[in-house]
Design an enzyme around this catalytic site. Structure first.
Site, PDB file in Angstrom:
ATOM      1  N   ASP A   7       0.909  -1.250  -0.099  1.00  0.00           N
ATOM      2  CA  ASP A   7      -0.109   0.104  -0.127  1.00  0.00           C
ATOM      3  C   ASP A   7       0.839   1.214   0.038  1.00  0.00           C
ATOM      4  O   ASP A   7       2.010   1.199   0.248  1.00  0.00           O
ATOM      5  CB  ASP A   7      -0.929  -0.022   0.913  1.00  0.00           C
ATOM      6  CG  ASP A   7      -1.948   1.464   1.130  1.00  0.00           C
ATOM      7  OD1 ASP A   7      -2.425   1.510   0.089  1.00  0.00           O
ATOM      8  OD2 ASP A   7      -2.171   1.719   2.336  1.00  0.00           O
ATOM      9  N   SER A   8       0.322   2.385  -0.352  1.00  0.00           N
ATOM     10  CA  SER A   8       0.934   3.696  -0.417  1.00  0.00           C
ATOM     11  C   SER A   8       1.488   3.948   1.009  1.00  0.00           C
ATOM     12  O   SER A   8       2.522   4.502   1.313  1.00  0.00           O
ATOM     13  CB  SER A   8       0.174   4.755  -1.013  1.00  0.00           C
ATOM     14  OG  SER A   8      -1.122   4.792  -0.261  1.00  0.00           O
ATOM     15  N   TYR A  39      -0.585   8.918  -2.245  1.00  0.00           N
ATOM     16  CA  TYR A  39      -0.543   8.815  -3.571  1.00  0.00           C
ATOM     17  C   TYR A  39      -1.611   9.476  -4.360  1.00  0.00           C
ATOM     18  O   TYR A  39      -1.677   9.698  -5.329  1.00  0.00           O
ATOM     19  CB  TYR A  39      -0.557   7.225  -4.048  1.00  0.00           C
ATOM     20  CG  TYR A  39       0.788   6.345  -3.859  1.00  0.00           C
ATOM     21  CD1 TYR A  39       1.957   7.123  -3.223  1.00  0.00           C
ATOM     22  CD2 TYR A  39       1.077   5.037  -4.453  1.00  0.00           C
ATOM     23  CE1 TYR A  39       3.211   6.101  -2.935  1.00  0.00           C
ATOM     24  CE2 TYR A  39       1.868   4.306  -4.351  1.00  0.00           C
ATOM     25  CZ  TYR A  39       3.144   4.881  -3.554  1.00  0.00           C
ATOM     26  OH  TYR A  39       4.353   4.301  -3.424  1.00  0.00           O
ATOM     27  N   GLY A  40      -2.684   9.640  -3.640  1.00  0.00           N
ATOM     28  CA  GLY A  40      -4.127   9.882  -4.299  1.00  0.00           C
ATOM     29  C   GLY A  40      -3.858  10.948  -4.901  1.00  0.00           C
ATOM     30  O   GLY A  40      -4.891  11.272  -5.858  1.00  0.00           O
ATOM     31  N   CYS A  71      -3.478  -0.837  -2.668  1.00  0.00           N
ATOM     32  CA  CYS A  71      -3.676   0.608  -2.850  1.00  0.00           C
ATOM     33  C   CYS A  71      -4.712   0.777  -3.979  1.00  0.00           C
ATOM     34  O   CYS A  71      -4.515   0.425  -5.064  1.00  0.00           O
ATOM     35  CB  CYS A  71      -2.180   1.302  -2.920  1.00  0.00           C
ATOM     36  SG  CYS A  71      -2.667   3.110  -3.338  1.00  0.00           S
ATOM     37  N   ASN A  72      -5.957   1.487  -3.582  1.00  0.00           N
ATOM     38  CA  ASN A  72      -6.852   1.743  -4.740  1.00  0.00           C
ATOM     39  C   ASN A  72      -6.209   2.721  -5.955  1.00  0.00           C
ATOM     40  O   ASN A  72      -6.423   2.217  -7.075  1.00  0.00           O
ATOM     41  CB  ASN A  72      -8.116   2.003  -4.303  1.00  0.00           C
ATOM     42  CG  ASN A  72      -8.658   1.037  -3.523  1.00  0.00           C
ATOM     43  OD1 ASN A  72      -9.594   0.287  -4.155  1.00  0.00           O
ATOM     44  ND2 ASN A  72      -8.606   0.978  -2.350  1.00  0.00           N
ATOM     45  N   THR A  73      -5.519   3.703  -5.425  1.00  0.00           N
ATOM     46  CA  THR A  73      -4.902   4.424  -6.401  1.00  0.00           C
ATOM     47  C   THR A  73      -3.902   4.082  -7.407  1.00  0.00           C
ATOM     48  O   THR A  73      -3.846   4.082  -8.642  1.00  0.00           O
ATOM     49  CB  THR A  73      -4.084   5.560  -5.662  1.00  0.00           C
ATOM     50  OG1 THR A  73      -5.211   6.419  -4.504  1.00  0.00           O
ATOM     51  CG2 THR A  73      -3.961   6.878  -6.556  1.00  0.00           C
ATOM     52  N   GLU A 161      -5.651   9.003   9.471  1.00  0.00           N
ATOM     53  CA  GLU A 161      -4.334   9.059  10.154  1.00  0.00           C
ATOM     54  C   GLU A 161      -4.234   9.689  11.384  1.00  0.00           C
ATOM     55  O   GLU A 161      -3.253   9.309  12.186  1.00  0.00           O
ATOM     56  CB  GLU A 161      -3.411   9.196   8.824  1.00  0.00           C
ATOM     57  CG  GLU A 161      -3.517   8.335   7.769  1.00  0.00           C
ATOM     58  CD  GLU A 161      -2.349   7.916   7.036  1.00  0.00           C
ATOM     59  OE1 GLU A 161      -1.344   8.857   7.184  1.00  0.00           O
ATOM     60  OE2 GLU A 161      -2.176   6.926   6.179  1.00  0.00           O
ATOM     61  N   CYS A 191     -10.857   2.930  -1.166  1.00  0.00           N
ATOM     62  CA  CYS A 191      -9.590   3.479  -0.655  1.00  0.00           C
ATOM     63  C   CYS A 191      -9.489   2.707   0.613  1.00  0.00           C
ATOM     64  O   CYS A 191     -10.386   2.074   1.356  1.00  0.00           O
ATOM     65  CB  CYS A 191      -9.914   4.909  -0.257  1.00  0.00           C
ATOM     66  SG  CYS A 191      -8.472   5.637   0.503  1.00  0.00           S
ATOM     67  N   THR A 192      -8.130   2.170   0.701  1.00  0.00           N
ATOM     68  CA  THR A 192      -7.624   1.424   1.890  1.00  0.00           C
ATOM     69  C   THR A 192      -8.420   1.730   3.136  1.00  0.00           C
ATOM     70  O   THR A 192      -8.444   1.104   3.976  1.00  0.00           O
ATOM     71  CB  THR A 192      -6.181   1.311   1.809  1.00  0.00           C
ATOM     72  OG1 THR A 192      -5.799   2.735   1.950  1.00  0.00           O
ATOM     73  CG2 THR A 192      -5.638   0.680   0.753  1.00  0.00           C
ATOM     74  N   HIS A 193      -8.223   3.231   3.494  1.00  0.00           N
ATOM     75  CA  HIS A 193      -8.654   3.749   4.687  1.00  0.00           C
ATOM     76  C   HIS A 193      -9.924   3.626   5.192  1.00  0.00           C
ATOM     77  O   HIS A 193     -10.264   3.657   6.333  1.00  0.00           O
ATOM     78  CB  HIS A 193      -7.998   5.186   4.874  1.00  0.00           C
ATOM     79  CG  HIS A 193      -6.435   5.403   4.953  1.00  0.00           C
ATOM     80  ND1 HIS A 193      -5.735   5.063   3.690  1.00  0.00           N
ATOM     81  CD2 HIS A 193      -5.966   5.840   5.842  1.00  0.00           C
ATOM     82  CE1 HIS A 193      -4.645   5.310   4.220  1.00  0.00           C
ATOM     83  NE2 HIS A 193      -4.598   5.663   5.345  1.00  0.00           N
TER      84      HIS A 193
HETATM   85  N1  DGL Z   1      -3.810   3.898  -0.357  1.00  0.00           N
HETATM   86  C1  DGL Z   1      -4.613   4.848  -0.917  1.00  0.00           C
HETATM   87  C2  DGL Z   1      -5.869   4.185  -1.868  1.00  0.00           C
HETATM   88  O1  DGL Z   1      -6.391   3.279  -1.495  1.00  0.00           O
HETATM   89  C3  DGL Z   1      -5.058   6.049   0.058  1.00  0.00           C
HETATM   90  C4  DGL Z   1      -3.714   6.726   0.336  1.00  0.00           C
HETATM   91  C5  DGL Z   1      -3.164   7.413  -0.509  1.00  0.00           C
HETATM   92  O2  DGL Z   1      -3.703   8.725  -1.115  1.00  0.00           O
HETATM   93  O3  DGL Z   1      -2.034   7.177  -0.908  1.00  0.00           O
HETATM   94  O4  DGL Z   1      -6.121   4.769  -2.672  1.00  0.00           O
END
Ligand code: DGL
Length: 272
Positions: A7-8, A39-40, A71-73, A161, A191-193
């Site tokens: 993940d990012s 990363y978003g 990570c979805n991004t 966070e 999104c992971t969070h």
């Molecule tokens: N892990 C990113 C996602 O799932 C979220 C955090 C980021 O912006 O890097 O999109």
């Protein structure tokens, strides 16, 4: 060999924890690019390069047979290119050396498969994920009739966070408002969070709307993948071990990784 989860940052620990709970027998290595998160709001090129470096590290240094891009991004903006360019070359070289192929899976397609079961679906995600339009494209490939609504939720990751619940709840209401009059059947947390605030999101959406949360679907999909791919599964070590690698360590990173993965978590610093 191990299962790698990338993940990012640390949000993917929520998916890693759920996966480990569902399949505790395997050995896991989690890599969070905490130095370069988020990363978003980064460019396609940056997300591609960073993700490729992380996957390469997990294959070469951590002997991962399979890497899950949590990570979805990254899944939205880089996965297809990584599979078509990097992975094809990587596996080609391995084949010449008489070694076995590696695999990369993302979280977006399994989530799109769930979304495609419904008529009207909402997607929440980072700016990068939403602007890439990957969710609607992938959902439509599976079910043309699904109508997809999207909303970027850029403030949620930093608030989660920071553990800032009051403000996060206000933003959840604001971000979900455009969805409330759309007669949605389901909303996917892209999104992971976001699984972290699943209950708050459910409360705002009401009982009739299903919340599709990746911590619930990814472990099942992975289990299913291993059942269909015994050639990968049989390569995996079964020592019940897990380690967490990060590209930057701060007191907050230690605190979050312990909060999200368990009290005894000791993140190790690596350089990509
Ligand atoms: N892990 C990113 C996602 O799932 C979220 C955090 C980021 O912006 O890097 O999109």
């Amino acid at each position: 060999m191990r299962i790698g989860i990338f993940d990012s940052g640390l949000g993917g620990l929520i998916i890693a924890k759920a996966t480990r709970k569902a399949m505790p027998e395997y050995d896991y290595v989690y890599l969070g690019d905490t130095k370069r998160v988020p990363y978003g709001n980064r460019s396609h090129e940056a997300v591609y390069e960073f993700t490729k470096e992380a996957v390469n590290y997990l294959f070469k240094k951590e002997n991962c047979a399979i890497v899950i891009i949590a990570c979805n991004t990254s899944s939205a903006r880089a996965l297809r290119r990584i599979q078509q360019e990097y992975l094809v070359n990587y596996n080609h070289t391995r084949k010449i050396m008489g070694e076995s192929e590696r695999k990369i899976l993302g979280v977006l397609i399994p989530t799109a498969e769930e979304c495609a079961k419904y008529k009207r679906v909402g997607i929440l995600g980072t700016l990068g994920t939403i602007n890439s339009n990957t969710f609607p494209k992938e959902i439509k490939k599976i079910n043309k009739k699904t109508i997809v609504f999207q909303n970027p939720t850029p403030m949620l990751v930093p608030l989660i966070e920071e553990g800032e619940k009051v403000l996060a709840k206000q933003f959840i209401k604001k971000y979900l408002k455009p969805f409330l009059n759309k007669k949605l059947d389901a909303v996917a947390l892209g999104c992971t969070h976001y699984p972290f605030y699943k209950n708050e999101i459910k409360k705002v959406l009401g009982k009739k709307v299903r919340v599709i949360s990746q911590d619930e679907i990814i472990p099942k999909k992975l289990k299913n993948y291993f059942a269909r791919h015994p050639e990968i599964e049989k390569k995996l070590a079964k020592n019940r071990k897990a380690k967490i690698l990060v590209t930057d360590i701060t007191p907050n990173i230690k605190k979050l990784s312990q909060k999200w993965f368990g009290k005894n978590t000791r993140p190790e610093l690596i350089h990509l």
